[in-house]
Design an enzyme around this catalytic site. Structure first.
Site, PDB file in Angstrom:
ATOM      1  N   GLY A   1      -0.552   2.820   7.371  1.00 38.11           N
ATOM      2  CA  GLY A   1      -0.264   4.255   7.143  1.00 38.11           C
ATOM      3  C   GLY A   1       1.061   4.618   7.479  1.00 38.11           C
TER       4      GLY A   1
ATOM      5  N   GLY B   1       5.206  11.400   8.516  1.00 37.50           N
ATOM      6  CA  GLY B   1       6.647  12.012   9.023  1.00 37.50           C
ATOM      7  C   GLY B   1       6.817  11.718  10.475  1.00 37.50           C
TER       8      GLY B   1
ATOM      9  CB  VAL C   1       5.159   3.123  10.583  1.00 36.35           C
ATOM     10  CG1 VAL C   1       4.685   2.141   9.639  1.00 36.35           C
ATOM     11  CG2 VAL C   1       6.400   3.906   9.775  1.00 36.35           C
ATOM     12  CB  VAL C   2      -0.673   3.665  11.468  1.00 45.66           C
ATOM     13  CG1 VAL C   2      -1.649   3.267  11.964  1.00 45.66           C
ATOM     14  CG2 VAL C   2      -0.431   5.181  11.786  1.00 45.66           C
TER      15      VAL C   2
ATOM     16  CE  LYS D   1       0.392   8.664  14.908  1.00 48.72           C
ATOM     17  NZ  LYS D   1       0.017  10.143  15.150  1.00 48.72           N
TER      18      LYS D   1
ATOM     19  CG  ASP E   1      -1.316  18.339  10.282  1.00 49.10           C
ATOM     20  OD1 ASP E   1      -1.046  18.825   9.237  1.00 49.10           O
ATOM     21  OD2 ASP E   1      -0.425  17.228  10.339  1.00 49.10           O
TER      22      ASP E   1
END
Length: 437
Positions: free
Chosen positions: A152, A155, A158-159, A173, A273
């Site tokens: 994944g 913004g 990155v995972v 993450k 979110d």
């Protein structure tokens, strides 16, 4: 006459010298010498500082963690004997985090975060939030943060999938440090869900804080079936594996996770979110709310917090977008948009559609108002839902996106609406009884 004139001319053109060397050459040599001396002094000072820092680390704790920020005043690791079948005799580094923010401080955006240690296993589990991972551990587990392990990207980071030597799997993450954003999100997630355990919230297993490399990483439980956005909008063929019942299960699970954040914690947590890409799914289609990097704490005596507007376009409530005033009602609005997305299979904003259908909320409200609610169902759902179930879901959507935020239901009420078979029809049922009398 001519000889004396020639001698005079020679003496006037002789270049200045020092010890028989050209003056400019002497100046150049001196400059190089001074530069070398300055460089040696600089190296000496740097080495001295590094040596002093190493001595301080050894003096305080050989396993100390680099400080995360000024607000995180102290971090210590405690050796804990792990007595289990898989790891007998191993020592684990447990980090114990104690949130010490007053309600007023919490509403201003995570002003204080103190960290303490405990050698007691029970106390550690009650107060702590996870394990400390070294950068080397995570590099090995993610195969050097390879692209093949990337699962994944967003913004804020990155995972990666991490496969540890003991057979366990986690999601790591790696926070992007844009203008100190990694530091902020690191602290926010620790405060928001560090101690939270709920079946519909992604669990935070631990972290990595490496000051030398300016790295901040969060380690979560690994959810093995992607996210809701991928299943709604990805290439799944003409028939979606997400049946109506599965979609409602996902919606209810998401609502339960948010209800716990809003109604089961003090101070309450506003996610800020809520969207389909932040709803992770396991193989049994259980929903888990993830990504708390934008979350805010809200004390019981405070009705809202004023903050910079952040979130994802299409999901943000209109009152928050226009005033910056945030509370749990904003999450309820976002959930309403998410539920519309689950029902219709449409994105909140889709510029590829005709002008009247670009905005999901406006199109959805218009369709329901014109009594065309059955036409909003995702065409990839093979078997249509019962009319009562559809009406119930449509009603929940409309109540969640009420422009008057005070009239929106609480997440706990939303769960009841989605689960109760007769909820939308009670007023009609009563009126029929009255007429029969």
């Amino acid at each position: 006459m001519s000889d004396s004139g020639g001698g005079s001319h020679k003496s006037s053109t002789t270049k200045p010298s020092v010890f028989g060397l050209n003056l400019y050459l002497v100046i150049a040599i001196c400059s190089v010498f001074i530069l070398l001396i300055s460089l040696l002094i600089f190296l000496f000072v740097c080495l001295n500082r590094v040596s002093r820092a190493r001595r301080m680390r050894v003096k305080h704790s050989s396993g100390s963690i680099p400080l995360v920020s000024k607000e995180i005043s102290e971090i210590k690791t405690v050796g804990k004997f792990i007595n289990s079948d898989d790891s007998k005799g191993k020592i684990g580094n447990e980090v114990v985090v104690v949130v010490s923010a007053t309600s007023k401080e919490a509403t201003s955006g995570f002003d204080t975060l103190s960290v303490a240690s405990s050698g007691d296993v029970g106390t550690s589990e009650a107060m702590g939030w996870g394990k400390w991972y070294s950068l080397k551990d995570l590099e090995i587990a993610t195969r050097g943060f390879s692209d093949d392990n990337m699962i994944g990207e967003g913004g804020y980071g990155v995972v990666y999938r991490a496969d540890f030597s003991d057979g366990s799997v986690a999601a790591v993450k790696n926070l992007l440090n844009n203008k100190g954003q990694a530091e902020k999100e690191f602290k926010v997630e620790v405060e928001a869900i560090g101690k939270v355990r709920h079946k519909n919230l992604v669990g935070l297993m631990g972290y990595c804080a490496d000051s030398a490399q300016s790295q901040r990483m969060l380690v979560y439980e690994y959810i093995d079936n992607g996210n809701l956005e991928q299943w709604l909008h990805g290439d799944v063929g003409p028939v979606s594996p997400l049946t109506w019942d599965i979609r409602m299960k996902i919606a209810i699970g998401t609502a339960k996770g948010l209800a716990y954040l809003h109604e089961g914690l003090e101070p309450k947590v506003v996610h800020r979110d809520v969207k389909s890409s932040n709803i992770l799914l396991d193989k049994k289609w259980n929903a888990k709310v993830s990504d708390f990097g934008l979350a805010k704490l809200l004390g019981s005596e405070t009705s809202y917090v004023t903050t910079r507007v952040m979130g994802t376009f299409g999901y943000v409530s209109p009152e928050y977008a226009s005033t910056g005033m945030l509370n749990e009602c904003s999450d309820v609005y976002s959930f309403g948009v998410l539920l519309m997305e689950i029902i219709t299979g449409r994105s909140p904003v889709d510029y590829s559609r005709p002008p009247g259908e670009m905005n999901l909320v406006d199109w959805f409200k218009g369709m329901v108002a014109s009594r065309r609610g059955e036409e909003v169902i995702d065409p990839k759902i093979k078997t249509s839902p019962p009319p009562r179930a559809l009406k119930r879901a449509l009603l929940v959507c409309l109540r969640c996106i009420d422009l008057d935020s005070s009239k929106r239901p609480k997440m706990g009420q939303i769960i009841h609406m989605l689960e109760a078979e007769d909820f939308p029809f009670r007023p009609e049922h009563r009126s029929n009884q009255e007429r029969s009398k």
